[in-house]
Design an enzyme around this catalytic site. Structure first.
Site, PDB file in Angstrom:
ATOM      1  N   ASP A 141      78.146 107.693  -2.974  1.00 42.30           N
ATOM      2  CA  ASP A 141      78.346 109.137  -3.159  1.00 42.30           C
ATOM      3  C   ASP A 141      79.528 109.411  -4.077  1.00 42.30           C
ATOM      4  O   ASP A 141      80.214 110.420  -3.964  1.00 42.30           O
ATOM      5  CB  ASP A 141      78.575 109.798  -1.791  1.00 42.30           C
ATOM      6  CG  ASP A 141      78.477 111.310  -1.870  1.00 42.30           C
ATOM      7  OD1 ASP A 141      79.021 111.991  -0.963  1.00 42.30           O
ATOM      8  OD2 ASP A 141      77.872 111.832  -2.837  1.00 42.30           O
ATOM      9  N   LYS A 144      78.207 109.512 -10.332  1.00 39.47           N
ATOM     10  CA  LYS A 144      76.794 109.107 -10.345  1.00 39.47           C
ATOM     11  C   LYS A 144      76.525 108.011 -11.375  1.00 39.47           C
ATOM     12  O   LYS A 144      75.637 107.193 -11.177  1.00 39.47           O
ATOM     13  CB  LYS A 144      75.892 110.330 -10.587  1.00 39.47           C
ATOM     14  CG  LYS A 144      76.218 111.504  -9.652  1.00 39.47           C
ATOM     15  CD  LYS A 144      76.382 111.092  -8.194  1.00 39.47           C
ATOM     16  CE  LYS A 144      77.143 112.144  -7.380  1.00 39.47           C
ATOM     17  NZ  LYS A 144      77.559 111.640  -6.032  1.00 39.47           N
ATOM     18  N   ASP A 169      73.348 109.325  -2.397  1.00 39.57           N
ATOM     19  CA  ASP A 169      73.323 110.792  -2.391  1.00 39.57           C
ATOM     20  C   ASP A 169      73.061 111.302  -3.816  1.00 39.57           C
ATOM     21  O   ASP A 169      73.319 110.606  -4.804  1.00 39.57           O
ATOM     22  CB  ASP A 169      74.659 111.340  -1.880  1.00 39.57           C
ATOM     23  CG  ASP A 169      74.602 112.848  -1.627  1.00 39.57           C
ATOM     24  OD1 ASP A 169      75.653 113.505  -1.685  1.00 39.57           O
ATOM     25  OD2 ASP A 169      73.488 113.379  -1.389  1.00 39.57           O
ATOM     26  N   ASN A 170      72.540 112.529  -3.934  1.00 38.93           N
ATOM     27  CA  ASN A 170      72.465 113.256  -5.207  1.00 38.93           C
ATOM     28  C   ASN A 170      71.551 112.649  -6.249  1.00 38.93           C
ATOM     29  O   ASN A 170      71.795 112.801  -7.460  1.00 38.93           O
ATOM     30  CB  ASN A 170      73.857 113.399  -5.830  1.00 38.93           C
ATOM     31  CG  ASN A 170      74.873 113.919  -4.867  1.00 38.93           C
ATOM     32  OD1 ASN A 170      75.832 113.225  -4.524  1.00 38.93           O
ATOM     33  ND2 ASN A 170      74.670 115.131  -4.389  1.00 38.93           N
ATOM     34  N   GLU A 199      73.775 120.245  -0.742  1.00 31.44           N
ATOM     35  CA  GLU A 199      74.606 120.765   0.361  1.00 31.44           C
ATOM     36  C   GLU A 199      74.877 122.266   0.224  1.00 31.44           C
ATOM     37  O   GLU A 199      75.243 122.765  -0.827  1.00 31.44           O
ATOM     38  CB  GLU A 199      75.950 120.016   0.452  1.00 31.44           C
ATOM     39  CG  GLU A 199      76.713 119.859  -0.831  1.00 31.44           C
ATOM     40  CD  GLU A 199      76.438 118.536  -1.522  1.00 31.44           C
ATOM     41  OE1 GLU A 199      75.320 118.014  -1.393  1.00 31.44           O
ATOM     42  OE2 GLU A 199      77.318 118.028  -2.207  1.00 31.44           O
TER      43      GLU A 199
HETATM   44  O1  LIG Z   1      80.012 114.658  -8.461  1.00 32.07           O
HETATM   45  C1  LIG Z   1      79.762 114.488  -7.264  1.00 32.07           C
HETATM   46  N1  LIG Z   1      80.294 113.509  -6.550  1.00 32.07           N
HETATM   47  C2  LIG Z   1      81.268 112.623  -7.168  1.00 32.07           C
HETATM   48  C3  LIG Z   1      82.198 112.179  -6.094  1.00 32.07           C
HETATM   49  C4  LIG Z   1      83.384 111.722  -6.376  1.00 32.07           C
HETATM   50  C5  LIG Z   1      84.325 111.295  -5.322  1.00 32.07           C
HETATM   51  O2  LIG Z   1      84.412 109.872  -5.318  1.00 32.07           O
HETATM   52  C6  LIG Z   1      85.628 109.448  -5.929  1.00 32.07           C
HETATM   53  N2  LIG Z   1      85.257 108.411  -6.879  1.00 32.07           N
HETATM   54  C7  LIG Z   1      84.459 108.576  -7.956  1.00 32.07           C
HETATM   55  N3  LIG Z   1      84.284 107.384  -8.567  1.00 32.07           N
HETATM   56  C8  LIG Z   1      85.005 106.461  -7.871  1.00 32.07           C
HETATM   57  C9  LIG Z   1      85.205 105.103  -8.032  1.00 32.07           C
HETATM   58  N4  LIG Z   1      85.962 104.451  -7.126  1.00 32.07           N
HETATM   59  C10 LIG Z   1      86.505 105.121  -6.084  1.00 32.07           C
HETATM   60  N5  LIG Z   1      86.357 106.457  -5.891  1.00 32.07           N
HETATM   61  C11 LIG Z   1      85.612 107.107  -6.779  1.00 32.07           C
HETATM   62  C12 LIG Z   1      86.254 110.693  -6.529  1.00 32.07           C
HETATM   63  O3  LIG Z   1      87.670 110.630  -6.518  1.00 32.07           O
HETATM   64  C13 LIG Z   1      85.733 111.786  -5.597  1.00 32.07           C
HETATM   65  O4  LIG Z   1      86.451 111.827  -4.383  1.00 32.07           O
HETATM   66  C14 LIG Z   1      78.861 115.433  -6.558  1.00 32.07           C
HETATM   67  C15 LIG Z   1      78.541 116.618  -7.212  1.00 32.07           C
HETATM   68  C16 LIG Z   1      77.717 117.537  -6.567  1.00 32.07           C
HETATM   69  N6  LIG Z   1      77.402 118.752  -7.271  1.00 32.07           N
HETATM   70  O5  LIG Z   1      76.585 119.561  -6.742  1.00 32.07           O
HETATM   71  O6  LIG Z   1      77.911 118.953  -8.397  1.00 32.07           O
HETATM   72  C17 LIG Z   1      77.199 117.302  -5.300  1.00 32.07           C
HETATM   73  C18 LIG Z   1      77.518 116.105  -4.648  1.00 32.07           C
HETATM   74  O7  LIG Z   1      77.028 115.820  -3.401  1.00 32.07           O
HETATM   75  C19 LIG Z   1      78.338 115.158  -5.273  1.00 32.07           C
HETATM   76  O8  LIG Z   1      78.578 113.983  -4.612  1.00 32.07           O
HETATM   77 MG   LIG Z   2      77.282 113.747  -2.948  1.00 32.66          MG
END
Ligand SMILES: O=C(NC/C=C/[C@H]1O[C@@H](n2cnc3cncnc32)[C@H](O)[C@@H]1O)c1cc([N+](=O)[O-])cc(O)c1O
Ligand SMILES: [Mg+2]
Length: 214
Positions: A141, A144, A169-170, A199
């Site tokens: 999650d 992406k 997810d997603n 969500e």
């Molecule tokens: O962009 C989304 N999720 C990205 C999630 C990112 C999270 O994971 C961490 N991260 C990223 N690469 C990483 C690599 N290593 C460690 N942490 C990391 C980031 O610091 C953040 O806490 C998203 C977007 C939508 N949306 O509707 O736009 C809906 C969702 O459910 C989503 O999950």
């Molecule tokens: Mg997500």
């Protein structure tokens, strides 16, 4: 400066949830994000699918990539059997700090290790640092475009065993098209899409469950 969205989410938990009650923490976050301020938690609709897949797998060791505020971390950890462990990876220190407090509020800190840093660097260190032989369950999650490289890394580091379940997810919104191609066209995975919605919205999204075949 003002508070951040994660800090406001933590405040909502401290105000509306009962300490040591994971379900009340989940409900407090869902209520806040549905009625006050949207946030990218897996949420209550997809959360029910996560719960059912997790209950079916009943993992001894689980990995989450992308902790954010710890909502799905609490959803996963609350269903783990005694002695089972969840490692969750988050590279943003501010998010990791909020997540630790939300996980502790739920009383699940003994089942969860929040590891700070980029997944690409931490996955190869899982064996030496945490004595992990392999993961039974992985929840993807994070960014992406990291889903494919990190899945390949988990394979190359020998962290997946026959039967390990990846749940992503997603896969529709925001979308992970390369990941869907990868797991659906690979002879090493048996993949299935669980249709749901993004969500707190009516937009379609879903989870892809992929079983590693070895
Ligand atoms: O962009 C989304 N999720 C990205 C999630 C990112 C999270 O994971 C961490 N991260 C990223 N690469 C990483 C690599 N290593 C460690 N942490 C990391 C980031 O610091 C953040 O806490 C998203 C977007 C939508 N949306 O509707 O736009 C809906 C969702 O459910 C989503 O999950
Ligand atoms: Mg997500």
């Amino acid at each position: 400066t003002g508070s951040s969205r994660p800090q406001r989410m933590l405040k909502a938990v401290q105000k509306n949830a009962t300490k040591g009650d994971p379900q009340s923490v989940i409900s407090a976050i869902d209520h806040y994000c549905r009625h006050k301020e949207w946030a990218m938690n897996v949420g209550d609709d997809k959360g029910l699918i996560l719960d059912s897949v997790l209950t079916e797998v009943n993992p001894s060791t689980a990995l989450e990539l992308g902790t954010y505020c710890g909502y799905s971390t609490v959803r996963i950890a609350r269903l783990l059997s005694p002695g089972s462990k969840l490692i969750t990876v988050e590279f943003n220190p501010a998010f990791a700090e909020v997540a630790r407090q939300i996980i502790a509020y739920a009383g699940l800190q003994d089942k969860v290790t929040v590891v700070e840093g980029p997944s690409g660097d931490l996955i190869p260190k899982m064996k030496e640092r945490f004595g992990i032989r392999y993961f039974d369950f992985v929840f993807l999650d994070h960014w992406k475009d990291r889903y494919v490289p990190d899945t390949k890394l988990l394979e190359d580091c020998g962290l997946l065993k026959k039967g390990t379940v990846l749940l992503a997810d997603n896969v529709i919104c925001p979308g992970a098209p390369e990941y869907l191609k990868y797991v659906r066209n690979s002879a090493h995975y048996e993949s299935r899409y669980y249709k749901s919605n993004l969500e707190y919205t009516k937009v379609e999204d879903g989870l892809e469950k992929s079983v590693f075949l070895g």
